[in-house]
Design an enzyme around this catalytic site. Structure first.
Site, mmCIF file in Angstrom:
data_model
loop_
_atom_site.group_PDB
_atom_site.id
_atom_site.type_symbol
_atom_site.label_atom_id
_atom_site.label_comp_id
_atom_site.label_asym_id
_atom_site.label_seq_id
_atom_site.Cartn_x
_atom_site.Cartn_y
_atom_site.Cartn_z
ATOM 1 N N CYS A 81 58.860 44.070 44.659
ATOM 2 C CA CYS A 81 58.844 43.104 43.648
ATOM 3 C C CYS A 81 60.195 42.355 43.472
ATOM 4 C CB CYS A 81 58.583 43.943 42.275
ATOM 5 S SG CYS A 81 58.308 42.979 40.469
ATOM 6 N N HIS A 191 53.589 45.992 43.347
ATOM 7 C CA HIS A 191 54.095 47.189 43.385
ATOM 8 C C HIS A 191 53.352 48.141 44.299
ATOM 9 C CE1 HIS A 191 57.404 46.757 40.463
ATOM 10 N NE2 HIS A 191 56.790 45.879 39.940
ATOM 11 N N GLU A 193 53.990 51.158 44.904
ATOM 12 C CA GLU A 193 53.669 52.549 44.453
ATOM 13 C C GLU A 193 52.935 52.439 43.101
ATOM 14 O OE1 GLU A 193 56.965 50.347 41.894
ATOM 15 O OE2 GLU A 193 56.150 50.087 43.726
#
Length: 212
Positions: A81, A191, A193
């Site tokens: 990001c 992102h 994750e």
């Protein structure tokens, strides 16, 4: 495998660490510059404002240390990001008197507001978007089908100086850089994750990559 997650003061470290634990690697929260050297590869997270992140990096003496690890010792690095945006030469976010804020300079280019790139859609860009890898798929996207959705939250986007450094894009009005690579430095605007199984596969590919 020791994966260092750089803890320089940003707030999204927990989700990155939990994702790495799911992958059964050994995440290490690196909160001292000297500890980077004991890792196999590094993840640079980032949320919020580019200029604020740069100030935190400067305050913790991270910039020179990161350049030594990445450029001097060839430590693989993944920016996530705003962490990806920090890889650029500069950003207009937080500019003072029209002067862009200087980044790490690992991937030549500049970060600009989505509106400045011609985006007329709602900003910030928040949500799931399909990602295209182009004709030559980078190893970061091994095993990931074309047009897989990933989770984005951003108002600024990376404009790479060299087209070859852009390894994935997404459509949000204009074509927006979704991922970059230059040598052993990668970055994702989305992102991983927070992007379910496909995002975890991105992290796994980075960790198991040929240079990590």
């Amino acid at each position: 495998m020791r994966v260092g997650v750089i803890d320089y003061g940003v707030g999204n470290l927990g989700s990155v660490v939990r994702a790495l634990e799911v992958l059964r690697v050994s995440p290490v929260l690196v909160n001292r510059t000297s500890d980077m050297h004991a890792t196999d590869c590094l993840i640079l997270p980032g949320v919020g404002n580019f200029a604020d992140c740069v100030r935190m990096l400067e305050a913790g003496h991270w910039i020179a240390a990161l350049k030594e690890e990445v450029l001097g010792y060839n430590r693989p690095l993944l920016g996530v990001c705003v962490g990806m945006q920090l890889l650029a030469d500069s950003s207009t976010e937080g500019a003072v008197n029209g002067e862009p804020v200087t980044g790490l300079g690992f991937v030549p280019g500049q970060v600009k507001h989505l509106a400045a790139l011609g985006c007329q859609l709602r900003v910030p860009h928040a949500g799931w978007n399909a990602v295209s890898c182009g004709h030559t798929k980078d190893s970061l996207f091994n095993g990931i089908p074309a047009e897989t959705d990933f989770y984005f939250v951003h108002s600024y986007a990376f404009q790479a100086q060299n087209v070859a450094d852009v390894i994935a894009t997404t459509d949000y009005g204009p074509t927006v850089t979704a991922a970059v690579r230059r040598g052993h430095v990668w970055g994702t605007q989305f992102h991983p994750e927070k992007s379910s199984k496909a995002g975890f596969k991105i992290l796994k590919n980075f960790i198991e990559g040929p240079t990590c």
